[in-house]
Scaffold this active site. Structure first.
Site, PDB file in Angstrom:
ATOM      1  N   SER A   1      -5.018  13.189 -13.475  1.00 14.49           N
ATOM      2  CA  SER A   1      -4.459  14.754 -13.853  1.00 14.49           C
ATOM      3  C   SER A   1      -3.889  15.430 -12.778  1.00 14.49           C
ATOM      4  CB  SER A   1      -5.394  15.177 -14.950  1.00 14.49           C
ATOM      5  OG  SER A   1      -5.739  14.613 -15.902  1.00 14.49           O
TER       6      SER A   1
ATOM      7  N   ASP B   1     -14.339  14.517 -19.865  1.00 13.31           N
ATOM      8  CA  ASP B   1     -13.965  13.405 -20.150  1.00 13.31           C
ATOM      9  C   ASP B   1     -15.000  12.447 -19.789  1.00 13.31           C
ATOM     10  OD1 ASP B   1     -11.841  11.536 -20.979  1.00 13.31           O
ATOM     11  OD2 ASP B   1     -11.822  10.842 -19.063  1.00 13.31           O
TER      12      ASP B   1
ATOM     13  N   SER C   1      -0.667  12.438 -18.333  1.00  8.18           N
ATOM     14  CA  SER C   1      -0.274  13.826 -17.604  1.00  8.18           C
ATOM     15  C   SER C   1       0.971  14.099 -18.048  1.00  8.18           C
ATOM     16  CB  SER C   1      -0.471  13.381 -16.068  1.00  8.18           C
ATOM     17  OG  SER C   1       0.120  11.845 -15.878  1.00  8.18           O
TER      18      SER C   1
ATOM     19  N   PHE D   1     -15.611  18.433  -2.310  1.00  8.47           N
ATOM     20  CA  PHE D   1     -17.219  18.714  -2.317  1.00  8.47           C
ATOM     21  C   PHE D   1     -17.921  17.467  -2.443  1.00  8.47           C
ATOM     22  CE2 PHE D   1     -14.754  22.590  -3.165  1.00  8.47           C
ATOM     23  CZ  PHE D   1     -15.190  23.542  -2.353  1.00  8.47           C
TER      24      PHE D   1
END
Length: 452
Positions: A148, A301, A90, A261
């Protein structure tokens, strides 16, 4: 097509490109908004394969297809190494290289050592945009506490300290806080959409979607209900946990929206899709007259790590649909990746062959092989001392694992540069071969954020 056989066809196409190149002017004004799209693991080979897949999904041969992100006029390459590893994470959010697996910290911090956190915190561009009065948001198809998105708001000596239950006793004793706690307490984030419910609630709290499955329960040992804390601290805040809830949110009545979610990462098939989450986020954030900063991550990924190329490419095509929502007028849009993967495709395949198809000739062992291959990973396979032949339609399945040269439990990142594509105000700052942390600096400069 027959037209391609004439030189005139290619000349006309090149002339059109030349004319648009000659007309291209730097847009040297301040960017009101910034959207950073990050295809996690979307290296150049992934992008090229996704372009072909997109074209084939639309019924074409695929190679001549164009991704929305490829229409962006400015392109750079970013070098992805960290201070201690060749393949990275990151730094494009915080503006300085750091050590692998740490979040929001300078290179002085040591992975897994809580005490090295203090005094070495680095503010992300999302945090700086919020301090400047912009609305800010995070959209991800992984858990919102993942590396990230986590680097946008957290300062953690380990990327895996998702909840206090994931931390060693020593780190808790030394005063470090888990990433989920920091999500709610560090930066005032207007929109948070992704997975990661289980890290937000006390242990044994049943999950709203899977109440009968104890493996999906909350995991917190400190008894905090971080969702409730977040809602209570902000006026006009809403929390939703499914697509129905997200669709019901009125864009103009909500100043803060958290949508979680899944208990952990979102699944490949789980609604809502990244396009819907991105669209909702933009509609809420753009009401701020000072503009906004939005970070959108798509987890390409995980498909690559499991050696399942179709899952990775499905995600890359979805990310591109979200990129297509953006317009260049007052918004600087940047598309990049954190790192690439040991994923390749080739083998002298014929034009128009399915991206998941077979090379036209057999290998030296007289067996068929797929065009897509991995340098390492779980796709390594030897049966009775021989490499199994690849075959159709099996290789077209979304769970098919392409063959890998070296057996590993999970496929690895790779170390080559990744692309950075940009459109909108100050997009011309993205050019040449740059260090990855330059991305955060160029975005900050474009929007006149600290330190610019």
């Amino acid at each position: 097509p027959d037209a391609e056989k004439t030189l005139d066809y290619w000349n006309k196409g090149a002339r059109r490109r030349l004319e648009s190149s000659l007309a291209l002017q730097p847009v040297a004004r301040r960017a009101k908004n910034i959207i950073l799209f990050m295809g996690d693991g979307m290296g150049l080979s992934t992008m090229s394969a996704a372009r072909i897949y997109k074209g084939q999904l639309a019924g074409g041969s695929g190679e001549e297809s164009v991704l929305a992100m490829e229409m962006f006029p400015h392109v750079a390459l970013a070098k992805t190494y960290t201070i201690d590893r060749q393949g990275a994470h990151s730094t494009y959010l915080c503006g300085g290289k750091a050590n692998a697996k740490t979040l929001g910290l300078s290179g002085a911090a040591v992975y897994g050592k809580c005490r090295t956190t203090f005094g070495n915190e680095v503010d992300s561009i999302l945090h700086r945009a919020r301090l400047a009065g912009k609305s800010v948001g995070i959209v991800t198809t992984t858990r919102v506490q993942h590396a990230s998105p986590g680097a946008a708001y957290a300062h953690s000596a380990s990327r895996s300290w998702y909840a206090d239950a994931n931390m060693p006793k020593e780190a808790l004793r030394d005063g470090c806080k888990d990433i989920a706690y920091q999500l709610v307490h560090n930066t005032d984030i207007n929109v948070i959409l992704g997975g990661g419910r289980m890290y937000m609630t006390p242990k044994r709290t049943p999950d709203p979607e899977y109440p009968e499955d104890p493996a999906q329960n909350g995991t917190r040992k400190d008894g905090l209900d971080l969702i409730a804390e977040w809602l209570n601290a902000k006026q006009g805040a809403r929390y939703v946990w499914d697509k129905k809830g997200l669709d019901a949110v009125e864009d103009d009545s909500v100043s803060h929206l958290m949508g979680l979610f899944e208990p952990k990462d979102m699944k490949y098939t789980t609604a809502p899709a990244i396009v819907e989450m991105t669209e909702k986020a933009i509609r809420i954030l753009r009401r701020n007259p000072n503009g906004f900063f939005l970070f959108v991550e798509d987890e390409i990924d995980h498909g690559h790590h499991s050696g399942r190329a179709k899952q990775a490419l499905m995600e890359a095509v979805m990310l591109d649909r979200a990129v297509a929502l953006t317009s260049p007028s007052d918004t600087l849009t940047v598309v990049t990746a954190d790192h690439s993967h040991v994923f390749t495709f080739g083998g002298n395949t014929l034009r128009g062959t399915s991206i998941f198809g077979l090379a036209p000739k057999k290998a030296k062992d007289k067996r068929a092989y797929t065009s897509i291959l991995y340098g390492n990973g779980p796709g390594y396979s030897i049966r009775d001392g021989e490499r199994p032949a690849a075959s159709l339609p099996a290789a077209e399945d979304k769970d098919y694992r392409q063959q890998a040269a070296v057996p590993l439990e999970t496929e690895t990142h790779s170390g080559e540069d990744v692309m950075v594509l940009a459109q909108g105000p100050m997009a011309h700052l993205f050019h040449g071969v740059q260090e990855q942390h330059y991305i955060a600096h160029a975005m900050a400069y474009a929007a006149c954020l600290e330190p610019y």
